[in-house]
Design an enzyme around this catalytic site. Sequence first.
Site, PDB file in Angstrom:
ATOM      1  N   ARG A 277      37.352  40.894  50.422  1.00 41.54           N
ATOM      2  CA  ARG A 277      38.489  41.119  49.532  1.00 41.54           C
ATOM      3  C   ARG A 277      38.684  42.621  49.371  1.00 41.54           C
ATOM      4  O   ARG A 277      37.720  43.336  49.115  1.00 41.54           O
ATOM      5  CB  ARG A 277      38.127  40.532  48.164  1.00 41.54           C
ATOM      6  CG  ARG A 277      39.101  39.576  47.628  1.00 41.54           C
ATOM      7  CD  ARG A 277      38.608  38.884  46.409  1.00 41.54           C
ATOM      8  NE  ARG A 277      38.259  39.719  45.264  1.00 41.54           N
ATOM      9  CZ  ARG A 277      38.525  39.371  44.000  1.00 41.54           C
ATOM     10  NH1 ARG A 277      39.155  38.252  43.737  1.00 41.54           N
ATOM     11  NH2 ARG A 277      38.142  40.118  43.001  1.00 41.54           N
TER      12      ARG A 277
ATOM     13  N   THR B 219      43.465  45.583  45.976  1.00 37.08           N
ATOM     14  CA  THR B 219      44.536  44.568  45.921  1.00 37.08           C
ATOM     15  C   THR B 219      44.020  43.150  45.778  1.00 37.08           C
ATOM     16  O   THR B 219      44.797  42.229  45.520  1.00 37.08           O
ATOM     17  CB  THR B 219      45.376  44.625  47.201  1.00 37.08           C
ATOM     18  OG1 THR B 219      44.513  44.252  48.302  1.00 37.08           O
ATOM     19  CG2 THR B 219      45.926  46.013  47.458  1.00 37.08           C
TER      20      THR B 219
HETATM   21  C1  PRP Z   1      33.971  37.735  46.845  1.00 37.32           C
HETATM   22  C2  PRP Z   1      33.395  36.331  46.849  1.00 37.32           C
HETATM   23  C3  PRP Z   1      34.435  35.558  47.616  1.00 37.32           C
HETATM   24  C4  PRP Z   1      35.714  36.253  47.217  1.00 37.32           C
HETATM   25  C5  PRP Z   1      36.430  35.428  46.189  1.00 37.32           C
HETATM   26  O1  PRP Z   1      33.691  38.340  48.059  1.00 37.32           O
HETATM   27  O2  PRP Z   1      32.150  36.266  47.496  1.00 37.32           O
HETATM   28  O3  PRP Z   1      34.251  35.634  49.006  1.00 37.32           O
HETATM   29  O4  PRP Z   1      35.364  37.507  46.663  1.00 37.32           O
HETATM   30  O5  PRP Z   1      37.641  35.993  45.838  1.00 37.32           O
HETATM   31  P1  PRP Z   1      39.043  35.366  46.201  1.00 37.32           P
HETATM   32  O6  PRP Z   1      38.966  33.912  45.891  1.00 37.32           O
HETATM   33  O7  PRP Z   1      39.983  36.102  45.304  1.00 37.32           O
HETATM   34  O8  PRP Z   1      39.332  35.628  47.639  1.00 37.32           O
HETATM   35  P2  PRP Z   1      33.930  39.883  48.379  1.00 37.32           P
HETATM   36  O9  PRP Z   1      35.036  40.009  49.374  1.00 37.32           O
HETATM   37  O10 PRP Z   1      34.089  40.660  47.121  1.00 37.32           O
HETATM   38  O11 PRP Z   1      32.655  40.347  49.129  1.00 37.32           O
HETATM   39  P3  PRP Z   1      31.129  39.896  49.149  1.00 37.32           P
HETATM   40  O12 PRP Z   1      31.076  38.485  49.588  1.00 37.32           O
HETATM   41  O13 PRP Z   1      30.588  40.835  50.164  1.00 37.32           O
HETATM   42  O14 PRP Z   1      30.547  40.113  47.807  1.00 37.32           O
HETATM   43  N1  URA Z   2      34.019  37.853  43.485  1.00 36.33           N
HETATM   44  C1  URA Z   2      32.969  37.832  42.648  1.00 36.33           C
HETATM   45  O1  URA Z   2      31.833  38.065  43.064  1.00 36.33           O
HETATM   46  N2  URA Z   2      33.205  37.555  41.355  1.00 36.33           N
HETATM   47  C2  URA Z   2      34.425  37.305  40.873  1.00 36.33           C
HETATM   48  O2  URA Z   2      34.569  37.048  39.663  1.00 36.33           O
HETATM   49  C3  URA Z   2      35.514  37.322  41.755  1.00 36.33           C
HETATM   50  C4  URA Z   2      35.291  37.605  43.066  1.00 36.33           C
END
Ligand code: PRP
Ligand code: URA
Length: 218
Positions: free
Chosen positions: A112, A116
């Site tokens: 993510r 944004t």
């Molecule tokens: C976080 C989480 C999900 C995503 C959820 O990952 O692990 O994959 O955000 O958010 P969304 O439903 O709005 O898409 P992130 O991309 O922050 O990276 P990480 O897995 O490396 O922590």
């Molecule tokens: N990713 C996380 O790890 N926590 C949140 O609350 C949303 C996205």
Amino acid sequence: MSTIPYNKKNVIVLPQTNQLRGLYSIIRDQSTKRGDFVFYSDRIIRLLVEEGLNQLPVEETTIKCYGDHEYQGAKFLGKICGVSIVRAGESMEQGLRDCCRSVRIGKILIQRDEETAMPKLYYEKLPEDISERYVFLLDPMLATGGSAMMAVEVLLSRGVRMDRILFLNILAAPEGIEAFHASYPDVKIITGGVDEKLDENKYIVPGLGDFGDRYYCV
Ligand code: PRP
Ligand code: URA
Ligand code: MG
């Protein structure tokens, strides 16, 4: 607040037993250190995997027990694999391995954007025969739903049937569940809890913070 009940076909929220509420109380607590966060998250992950396995079809089978007594049992039908959304989803792989010996695991790297909150796909590596399998899609957080929906698109493009995807998730926001379910009504979402809302940074409220950071880094 406590978890929001959900009455939608294919949205399965784990029963909010005192045990489960106790586990969530530990991982949600901002003062919980990483060792406990990992240990208690792993226990919730195990419950999600067990519930996912409950959802798989079986065929009736008759077993011969000791003394030639018969037992009317059940045999799993079909093959499964796991697919984790890297990074946080990798935390759920061991729970799946603990239940399914030598299970195949694919990876999809989706991140993510921190500004944004839009997901970006960087990499995918999936089992060759994934289209013949039930897929346990692994990501602990369902916030806007963008990352999970992008991952489902990858699976569908590889020929996986929508009704053979089970998305295992520790914590969801209503906004994410609604968007995901509207686009993929045949995917089973198995979650441990549904929270109140998203904040202005698209984090889950009350939530538990950044799952990946808490499990791997801080
Ligand atoms: C976080 C989480 C999900 C995503 C959820 O990952 O692990 O994959 O955000 O958010 P969304 O439903 O709005 O898409 P992130 O991309 O922050 O990276 P990480 O897995 O490396 O922590
Ligand atoms: N990713 C996380 O790890 N926590 C949140 O609350 C949303 C996205
Ligand atoms: Mg992630």
